[in-house]
Motif scaffolding. Structure first.
Motif, PDB file in Angstrom:
ATOM      1  N   ALA A  39       5.473  -5.801   9.031  1.00 20.41           N
ATOM      2  CA  ALA A  39       5.803  -7.209   8.764  1.00 20.41           C
ATOM      3  C   ALA A  39       6.980  -7.597   9.647  1.00 20.41           C
ATOM      4  CB  ALA A  39       6.143  -7.418   7.281  1.00 20.41           C
ATOM      5  N   MET A  40       7.153  -8.880   9.908  1.00 20.21           N
ATOM      6  CA  MET A  40       8.071  -9.346  10.947  1.00 20.21           C
ATOM      7  C   MET A  40       9.522  -9.475  10.483  1.00 20.21           C
ATOM      8  SD  MET A  40       6.901 -13.304  11.476  1.00 20.21           S
ATOM      9  CE  MET A  40       6.663 -14.412  10.092  1.00 20.21           C
ATOM     10  N   ASN A  41      10.024  -8.432   9.773  1.00 17.60           N
ATOM     11  CA  ASN A  41      11.445  -8.372   9.436  1.00 17.60           C
ATOM     12  C   ASN A  41      12.185  -7.883  10.660  1.00 17.60           C
ATOM     13  OD1 ASN A  41       9.965  -6.535   6.912  1.00 17.60           O
ATOM     14  ND2 ASN A  41      10.616  -8.639   6.548  1.00 17.60           N
ATOM     15  N   ILE A 140      19.363 -16.538  14.462  1.00 21.99           N
ATOM     16  CA  ILE A 140      18.167 -17.313  14.835  1.00 21.99           C
ATOM     17  C   ILE A 140      16.958 -16.384  14.849  1.00 21.99           C
ATOM     18  CG2 ILE A 140      17.159 -18.892  16.506  1.00 21.99           C
ATOM     19  CD1 ILE A 140      19.977 -19.320  17.673  1.00 21.99           C
ATOM     20  N   ASP A 141      16.044 -16.608  13.920  1.00 17.03           N
ATOM     21  CA  ASP A 141      14.904 -15.693  13.752  1.00 17.03           C
ATOM     22  C   ASP A 141      13.695 -16.424  13.197  1.00 17.03           C
ATOM     23  OD1 ASP A 141      14.235 -12.733  11.713  1.00 17.03           O
ATOM     24  OD2 ASP A 141      13.577 -13.240  13.754  1.00 17.03           O
ATOM     25  N   HIS A 142      13.510 -17.690  13.655  1.00 20.19           N
ATOM     26  CA  HIS A 142      12.381 -18.441  13.096  1.00 20.19           C
ATOM     27  C   HIS A 142      11.222 -18.527  14.099  1.00 20.19           C
ATOM     28  CE1 HIS A 142      14.811 -21.241  15.257  1.00 20.19           C
ATOM     29  NE2 HIS A 142      14.629 -22.341  14.554  1.00 20.19           N
ATOM     30  N   ALA A 168      20.373 -14.092  18.277  1.00 19.61           N
ATOM     31  CA  ALA A 168      18.945 -14.454  18.301  1.00 19.61           C
ATOM     32  C   ALA A 168      18.064 -13.217  18.335  1.00 19.61           C
ATOM     33  CB  ALA A 168      18.650 -15.337  19.521  1.00 19.61           C
ATOM     34  N   ASP A 169      17.072 -13.164  17.441  1.00 19.55           N
ATOM     35  CA  ASP A 169      16.112 -12.071  17.420  1.00 19.55           C
ATOM     36  C   ASP A 169      14.953 -12.380  18.380  1.00 19.55           C
ATOM     37  OD1 ASP A 169      13.829 -10.583  14.986  1.00 19.55           O
ATOM     38  OD2 ASP A 169      14.947  -9.658  16.629  1.00 19.55           O
ATOM     39  N   ASN A 170      14.218 -11.343  18.784  1.00 21.77           N
ATOM     40  CA  ASN A 170      12.947 -11.490  19.513  1.00 21.77           C
ATOM     41  C   ASN A 170      13.063 -12.139  20.882  1.00 21.77           C
ATOM     42  OD1 ASN A 170      12.092 -12.391  16.323  1.00 21.77           O
ATOM     43  ND2 ASN A 170      11.292 -10.511  17.186  1.00 21.77           N
ATOM     44  N   VAL A 171      14.187 -11.937  21.552  1.00 23.46           N
ATOM     45  CA  VAL A 171      14.366 -12.621  22.838  1.00 23.46           C
ATOM     46  C   VAL A 171      13.479 -12.011  23.933  1.00 23.46           C
ATOM     47  CG1 VAL A 171      16.652 -13.497  22.260  1.00 23.46           C
ATOM     48  CG2 VAL A 171      16.435 -11.279  23.442  1.00 23.46           C
ATOM     49  N   LEU A 198      11.131  -3.643  19.137  1.00 18.82           N
ATOM     50  CA  LEU A 198      10.412  -4.476  18.178  1.00 18.82           C
ATOM     51  C   LEU A 198      10.335  -3.712  16.863  1.00 18.82           C
ATOM     52  CD1 LEU A 198       8.621  -7.019  17.735  1.00 18.82           C
ATOM     53  CD2 LEU A 198       6.671  -5.588  18.387  1.00 18.82           C
ATOM     54  N   GLU A 199      10.632  -4.390  15.775  1.00 19.64           N
ATOM     55  CA  GLU A 199      10.720  -3.725  14.471  1.00 19.64           C
ATOM     56  C   GLU A 199       9.554  -2.774  14.219  1.00 19.64           C
ATOM     57  OE1 GLU A 199      11.129  -7.013  14.929  1.00 19.64           O
ATOM     58  OE2 GLU A 199       9.922  -8.208  13.587  1.00 19.64           O
ATOM     59  N   TYR A 200       9.909  -1.531  13.819  1.00 27.40           N
ATOM     60  CA  TYR A 200       8.940  -0.513  13.393  1.00 27.40           C
ATOM     61  C   TYR A 200       7.978  -0.104  14.513  1.00 27.40           C
ATOM     62  CZ  TYR A 200      10.586  -2.994   9.223  1.00 27.40           C
ATOM     63  OH  TYR A 200      11.368  -3.643   8.292  1.00 27.40           O
TER      64      TYR A 200
HETATM   65 MG   LIG Z   1      12.313 -11.730  14.248  1.00 23.79          MG
END
Ligand SMILES: [Mg+2]
Ligand SMILES: O=c1[nH]cnc2c(O)c(F)c(-c3ccc(F)cc3)cc12
Length: 214
Positions: A39-41, A140-142, A168-171, A198-200
């Protein structure tokens, strides 16, 4: 009606963690996402970087864009000093309903204001709704297509002060090229990239920390 992934994540939290113990909630979500369903945590690896920035900034007022199931909300709120507040904005009502329960299970509901709605509409209301002067930290993680617009909106609404930190996440994955270009080239920010995964997973991702210079 079958359950949704956020609902299954919440059930895993209630089954595998201790009410009122934020660290056990974080561990239960990480275990669920690593061994049951991705999941995208922000996850544990980027989450440790987030923890470090939160501890360094020690914010009185923090904003999170994108609550999802409340994982990073719990990570941030557990580190906040007494009397400080985290406002978290979530567009999706189903996500917000689960996040509310995760945050309450962790015992952090008194430090968190969860607001449902589009960030573009809510950011201009922060002063009147919550008496916010400015944010010390913004996570920022939306939605990647809103990162730049919302950063500029925060500036325009006078919600950033000299020294405010944007994280900011996911850059890298999914990637936010326009936002990166802006914070890395604007004279109004001092920006730094924290390389991670990337998570997990083993894919590259990272966090961008940008200090507003006023
Ligand atoms: Mg994220
Ligand atoms: O939409 C998102 N909002 C906030 N955070 C995200 C995230 O951390 C992701 F990994 C991802 C993601 C989803 C699918 C992939 F294949 C890779 C990343 C998406 C988001």
């Amino acid at each position: 009606m079958g359950s949704t992934r956020p609902q299954r994540l919440l059930r895993a939290v209630q089954k595998n963690s201790t009410r009122g113990d934020p660290q056990s909630v974080i561990s239960a979500i990480d275990h669920f996402c690593r061994h049951k369903e991705w999941a995208m945590n922000v996850g544990d690896e980027k989450g440790s970087i987030l923890d470090g920035v939160v501890s360094e900034v020690n914010p009185s007022t923090a904003l999170e864009l994108g609550t999802y199931c409340g994982y990073s909300t719990v990570r941030i709120a557990r580190l906040l000093p007494p009397g400080s507040q985290l406002i978290t904005l979530e567009f999706n009502p189903a996500y917000a309903a689960v996040a509310k329960q995760v945050i309450a299970w962790a015992g952090l509901q008194d430090k968190v204001q969860l607001v449902e709605g589009p960030s573009g509409d809510l950011i201009p209301q922060m002063k009147e709704l919550f008496g916010v002067k400015s944010f010390d930290l913004v996570f920022i993680d939306h939605w990647k297509d809103r990162y730049l617009a919302d950063a500029q909106l925060l500036e325009e609404c006078g919600l950033l002060r000299k020294g405010s930190v944007l994280l900011a996440d996911n850059v890298i994955c999914p990637g936010t090229p326009e936002y990166l270009e802006y914070v890395r080239n604007s004279p109004r920010y001092e920006s730094r990239y924290f390389k991670s995964h990337l998570e997990y997973t083993q894919a590259e991702d990272g966090l961008e920390k940008s200090v507003f210079l006023g």
